[in-house]
Design a protein around this motif. Structure first.
Motif: not given
Lengths: 736, 153
Positions: B42-47
């Motif tokens: 969900t593009s929340d963490c950047g991994a």
């Protein structure tokens, strides 16, 4: 607990394959009670640490470490310990995680990773393994040259004979070394003669990490492998009443739909329906198209508000008395000053960045598992049971772990993979989406603390009363699990001198799955204790550091018996020393910088055999807290890798700070309300303070460090906030 | 199943996948480049951060059909031998703990330095704010970035 090693502690294991020297080092005695902390009921082979060491004819030194690497740096420390005794740079030691099966568990002993025990468990076995191999290599060289072994020295992968100028590499000697008698007793390097232990070393896997080549569980890739996601009940305790997979089966890429029964597995997995496909995307689309009719039971009534009410009700009654000193229930003669507070902390999510995943293959009656597990020993029995085979027919390959923090002690995801792959004959990788991971986590228990303190007219404490209430730890289903209803760590070891002390515990029921979250109950008990001792200091009009020092040093050494750690003694000198050092390094007693406010907390963690004091420096900016700097002073005994120790202290602190500032899992009608990472406020780079870690290099055997700093972070922060604002924070997180 | 030509790390890969498949899973499971990590979807963490035409993007929310004309770089292509100045700095500073987020951190940082040689501390915070590290290595990430940007100036 007997910490002595047995006489026949080493036994040679037949060389694995090829040629060279392979040592299997077998220990029959646990390294300490800590090894048992999270262990399943003890058996002969399930708790003793040991190691495989091999030296090939090509001079490659390899150790199979019976601990998972999840960021704590154990593989680096392991290479250092072996390297020290073998006289070899740690960078030349190849480190691999030992696989787990009935053969290795018999030989390697405890392969579980948790409780900050990696170094504690391996400190002696690894050095002994290195020293034993060294002696056998020297013996082989002496025999080859026909010289006395005392004339031979070991340096950087070779054995030398200075008198004749000859030398042979470990590889040249390994076959001969394998024929040597295994020495019964070997001398470890004396502490004054160490060249690797105590020096800062980079992680052995750092280059692999920065180039993306390190393999985590989610990266496992096998021929014919299929992918699976599982539909699980959003409501706790919900089960599948019926499901309709008509639409799913005709979708591209779908290979199978497999019900996952929780009741068949003694409720060790969640009830659900697995979709298996040739790609993860196809499996996810299949899950979307699957129609499941869930039967939600009592879980629907579960709600954060009702859990809080339940805890308050329990706190209003007496709990089980955990410790009692003096006459805490007496009528104290006046005048006294009464201090009373209630602290409440929420469920917390691990938020390890690699979501749960596991790959399993069941073929010809044998099962192989590949995954990021902390506790393979707990997983192997249920996996065998699910497949109707013996544990001896299961092998678990442990990958690098993308964050553990206690979540991967539970093995539900590995069991799911085994169940799903059972009839397919090919490997299946079960992957949890982040939403799955958040909805079905094993949360740090919600908890509440009723604190009562009395001071006499001179400001000396007369009474300390701490009533811990928590939802306890329980893997699945409702109610406190009696075997785990002992979340008293920290509180039972209350270190300060107070003539009358009472600690009580009450567990309350909950349907929410709860597990071990970095530092477990210390994360909340120490919060209540170190905030309340600060409140007592304020009431007594005393400096918080001086108040603590006086109470630490005026109490004679005492012993506590912890259900997991065993009997441990207080060490007020080491406890006070870290507190003094933290105060000194932060200028606690000097004039404070304008706008900077300090708060302190400290801990002797009886389980880890380690000590910490932390000072938080905060400012209020536009009515909001800014954490400028956090300073920690630690004493973990002998330090193997100072860089690794600092990283653990920093990481645990950031986790504690993140939790204090923003983290909470809340429940509504039986469902987790936070289903995206953006809804669970984790600390980001802009909020990360400057961190300073000061180490007291002790001479005692190494203590644990992974769970040392988390418990003191929130109290030091909240005590600093009181200094800044005059308001006590008694409910976390601070922002809600 | 449609076929796409993807330009990844200066190599063209033909892949047959559903057009909605997030680029992340194509990179990982079809191209077998496992260095790019899944953390949230969900593009929340950047991994899962990669470079698309030089900009840092979250590959977990980009459908494969939208990148057919793009030039994609993953952690495996950040440098040929693992010696990008940031990779060198990461090793020197001993940044990683579990390491899972670090490929994403490096890709975001590399895109930042490519467009801004000497970012301020606040600019680093903004650029890196989408990358989570649960192990708490932020202080070292920042030091490593600063060591590279300052050495360039």
């Amino acid at each position: 607990m007997n910490n002595q090693l047995t006489r026949r502690e080493f036994s040679r294991i037949i060389a694995l394959s090829g040629s060279g020297l392979t040592l299997g080092i077998l220990f029959g005695i646990p390294s300490g009670a800590s090894a048992n902390r999270l262990a399943a009921p003890q058996g002969e082979n399930n708790f003793s640490p040991s190691v495989f060491l091999s030296i090939s004819t090509a001079s490659v030194v390899t150790i199979h470490v019976p601990k998972s690497e999840m960021g704590q740096g154990i593989h680096t420390a392991a290479a250092m310990l072996i390297g020290e005794e073998l006289g070899l740079d740690e960078s030349r030691v190849v480190v691999e995680t030992a696989p787990f099966n009935s053969t290795t568990s018999a030989k390697l002993g405890n392969q579980n990773t948790g409780g900050s025990t990696s170094i504690k468990d391996l400190w002696n076995p690894l050095r002994k393994a290195g020293a034993t191999a060294r002696e056998m290599l020297v013996g082989a060289a002496a025999k080859t040259w026909g010289v006395d072994r005392t004339e031979c020295t070991v340096r950087q992968g070779t054995v030398r004979h200075a008198l004749s100028g000859r030398s042979l590499s470990f590889g040249d000697l390994s076959a001969e070394a394998a024929k040597q008698e295994v020495p019964g007793d070997v001398q470890l390097k004396p502490s004054g003669n160490l060249s690797i232990i105590g020096t800062s070393k980079s992680r052995v896997e750092v280059r692999g990490i920065v180039t993306g080549s390190v393999q985590y569980g989610i990266d496992v890739d096998l021929p014919e492998m299929l992918y699976s996601v599982i539909a699980r009940s959003p409501v706790y305790g919900g089960i599948v009443k019926s499901f309709d997979d008509m639409a799913v089966k005709s979708m591209p890429g779908i290979k199978a739909v497999v019900p996952v029964s929780s009741s068949a597995m003694g409720a060790k997995v969640r009830n659900g329906v697995a979709i298996v496909a040739d790609s993860l995307w196809a499996a996810l689309k299949g899950r979307e198209a699957l129609k499941v009719d869930w039967e939600n039971g009592a879980g629907l009534e579960e709600d954060s508000g009702t859990i809080s009410t339940r805890m308050r009700e329990a706190a209003s009654k007496d709990g089980r008395v955990m410790s009692k000193i003096g006459e805490p229930d007496q009528a104290f003669p006046e005048p006294t000053q009464r201090v009373e507070s209630t602290y409440e902390l929420p469920f917390l999510y691990h938020a390890q960045l690699e979501p749960m995943n596991c790959t399993a293959r069941f073929k010809d009656g044998k099962c192989e598992i590949w995954g990021p597990l902390q506790f393979p020993e707990w997983a192997i029995g249920p996996i065998a049971q699910a497949l109707g085979i013996k544990p001896a027919d299961v092998t678990i390959h442990i990958t690098q772990i993308g964050g553990g923090f206690g979540r991967r002690i539970n093995f539900d995801y590995a069991l799911e993979a085994a169940i799903v792959c059972k009839d397919l004959g090919v490997p299946v990788k079960v992957i949890w989406t982040r939403e799955d991971d958040m909805r079905h986590g094993f949360f740090r228990p919600a908890n509440l603390h009723n604190m009562v303190g009395l001071l006499d007219a001179g400001g000396s404490p007369l009474l300390w009363s701490h009533h811990i209430v928590s939802t306890t730890i329980n893997v699945f289903g409702e109610g406190p699990n009696p075997s785990n209803e002992c979340l008293g760590g920290g509180a039972g070891d209350f270190p300060y001198s107070v003539p009358n002390i009472k600690t009580m515990y009450s567990g309350v029921r909950s349907m929410i799955t709860r597990g071990w979250w970095r530092s477990v109950e210390y994360s909340f008990n120490v919060f209540a204790m170190e905030c309340f001792i600060d409140e007592m200091a304020t009431a007594a009009k005393k400096d918080p550091v001086e108040f603590r020092l006086k109470l630490l040093e005026s109490r004679p050494v005492f012993e506590v018996r912890h259900p997991f750690w065993g009997a441990k003694k207080s060490q007020p000198d080491r406890h006070a020393a870290v507190l003094r050092l933290a105060a000194e390094k932060t200028g606690w007693f000097a004039k404070r910088k304008p706008g900077h406010h300090l708060g302190v907390a400290c801990l002797h963690h009886f389980g880890l055999d380690s000590f910490i004091a932390m000072v938080s420096d905060v400012s209020m900016v536009d009515g909001k807290v800014r954490v400028n700097k956090v300073t920690a002073a630690v004493d973990c005994g002998v330090v193997v890798n100072p860089l690794g120790l600092k990283a653990q202290i920093e990481g645990g602190m950031v986790m504690g700070l993140s939790a204090a500032l923003g983290e909470a899992i809340t429940i509504k009608k039986g469902e987790v309300e936070q289903t995206r990472l953006s809804q669970y406020k984790l600390l980001r780079i802009g909020q990360a303070p400057e961190i300073e870690v000061h180490i007291i290099q002790g001479s005692q055997s190494p203590g644990g460090s992974g769970e040392l700093s988390t418990p003191v972070t929130a109290p030091s922060l909240c005590n600093a906030l009181f200094s800044a604002s005059g308001t006590r924070v008694r409910k976390l997180p601070i922002t809600t | 199943m449609p076929e796409f030509q993807l330009n990844v790390n200066n190599k063209v890969y033909p892949v047959k996948v559903d057009e909605d498949t997030p680029l992340l899973w194509v990179i990982r499971d079809n191209l077998k480049l496992k260095g790019t990590k899944y953390g949230c979807g969900t593009s929340d963490c950047g991994a899962c951060t990669i470079h698309l035409n030089g900009s840092a993007v979250r590959s977990c929310v980009i459908p494969v059909k939208s990148v057919v004309n793009g030039k994609i770089t993953t952690i495996e292509g950040l440098s040929s031998t693992g010696d990008h100045p940031l990779q060198v700095a990461w090793v020197k500073e001993d940044v990683p703990q579990c390491g899972y987020c670090q490929a994403g951190q490096l890709m975001t940082a590399a895109a930042l330095l490519a467009r801004k040689r000497n970012p301020t501390s606040a600019e680093i915070d903004v650029a890196m704010s989408g990358n989570l590290c649960r192990c708490g290595t932020y202080q070292h990430i920042k030091k490593a970035i600063q060591s590279v940007s300052q050495s360039k100036s």
